[in-house]
Design a protein around this motif. Sequence first.
Motif, short mmCIF file in Angstrom:
data_model
loop_
_atom_site.label_atom_id
_atom_site.label_comp_id
_atom_site.label_asym_id
_atom_site.label_seq_id
_atom_site.Cartn_x
_atom_site.Cartn_y
_atom_site.Cartn_z
N ALA A 88 0.79 -1.20 -0.06
CA ALA A 88 -0.16 0.02 -0.02
C ALA A 88 0.91 1.14 -0.05
CB ALA A 88 -0.89 -0.04 1.27
N ALA A 89 1.90 1.28 0.73
CA ALA A 89 2.99 2.43 0.96
C ALA A 89 3.45 2.51 -0.57
CB ALA A 89 3.94 2.01 1.89
N LEU A 90 3.97 1.31 -1.09
CA LEU A 90 4.19 1.53 -2.65
C LEU A 90 3.40 2.11 -3.56
CD1 LEU A 90 6.76 1.16 -4.64
CD2 LEU A 90 5.59 -1.18 -5.07
N GLU A 91 2.09 1.74 -3.49
CA GLU A 91 1.18 2.36 -4.21
C GLU A 91 0.81 3.91 -4.04
OE1 GLU A 91 -0.73 1.09 -6.77
OE2 GLU A 91 0.82 -0.70 -6.81
N LEU A 92 1.05 4.27 -2.87
CA LEU A 92 0.69 5.80 -2.37
C LEU A 92 1.81 6.39 -2.87
CD1 LEU A 92 -0.72 5.37 1.27
CD2 LEU A 92 -1.93 6.38 -0.86
N ARG A 93 3.25 5.90 -2.93
CA ARG A 93 4.34 6.67 -3.45
C ARG A 93 4.08 6.92 -5.14
NH1 ARG A 93 7.28 3.83 0.27
NH2 ARG A 93 7.91 2.19 -1.13
N LYS A 94 3.73 5.76 -5.74
CA LYS A 94 3.26 5.88 -7.08
C LYS A 94 2.29 7.00 -7.51
CE LYS A 94 4.78 1.13 -8.53
NZ LYS A 94 4.05 -0.07 -9.04
N ASN A 96 1.34 9.22 -5.67
CA ASN A 96 1.84 10.87 -5.21
C ASN A 96 2.80 11.10 -6.15
OD1 ASN A 96 2.05 13.08 -3.65
ND2 ASN A 96 3.65 12.13 -2.29
N TYR A 97 3.67 10.39 -7.04
CA TYR A 97 4.61 10.62 -8.05
C TYR A 97 3.89 11.07 -9.24
CZ TYR A 97 8.20 10.45 -11.47
OH TYR A 97 9.12 10.76 -12.36
N PHE A 98 2.62 10.21 -9.54
CA PHE A 98 1.89 10.37 -10.66
C PHE A 98 1.07 11.91 -10.63
CE2 PHE A 98 -2.37 10.64 -12.61
CZ PHE A 98 -1.91 10.38 -13.91
N GLU A 101 3.55 14.73 -10.98
CA GLU A 101 3.75 15.14 -12.34
C GLU A 101 2.49 15.87 -13.19
OE1 GLU A 101 6.49 14.32 -14.28
OE2 GLU A 101 7.52 14.04 -12.37
N VAL A 102 1.41 15.39 -12.71
CA VAL A 102 0.23 16.08 -13.48
C VAL A 102 0.21 17.52 -12.96
CG1 VAL A 102 -2.55 16.29 -13.59
CG2 VAL A 102 -1.10 13.78 -13.55
N LYS A 103 0.29 17.77 -11.55
CA LYS A 103 0.28 19.26 -11.14
C LYS A 103 1.52 20.11 -11.77
CE LYS A 103 -1.70 18.63 -6.61
NZ LYS A 103 -1.38 18.56 -5.06
N ALA A 104 2.61 19.34 -11.85
CA ALA A 104 3.62 20.31 -12.65
C ALA A 104 3.35 20.32 -14.16
CB ALA A 104 5.06 19.42 -12.30
#
Length: 145
Positions: A88-94, A96-98, A101-104
């Motif tokens: 779950a932590a890995l999925e949350l990191r993914k 969050n990264y996505f 990227e969208v916000k940027a």
Amino acid sequence: MFLPIAKLLVELATADHMPVALPDKIRDVAQLIEKKADEHHMLRRPLQMRKQKPVPINFVKGRDYDPDRELAEQRKIRKLVKREAKGAALELRKDNYFLSEVKASDKVRLEGERAEKYGKARAFLQEQEHAFKSGQLGKGRKRRR
């Protein structure tokens, strides 16, 4: 193991240069050592051949050999929960990264739109200023008399 030490103690007790009380104590210790060694020797059993072969231990990785089933089940559940939490932590990191990227990319797009609007407004104002100075609009320099 201690019998040679007992023999040395007996020889030491017979030495000439010893104080009076010390040889008696040394002899007592030597007798005690010999007595205990004899008792131990009497209790020893000779080695014997086994009549049957020992059962080989087949170790299976991942299997819990704990005889307490409830404790083993609790450990298994804890391990599963820990693995799920890591996933779950890995999925949350993914995620969050996505999202970052969208916000940027949205921020870059908005900055581009803002710069384009600013450029258009500036170009319009420059055209107006040029038209005013050249006398095409209103009261300019050339119309003055």
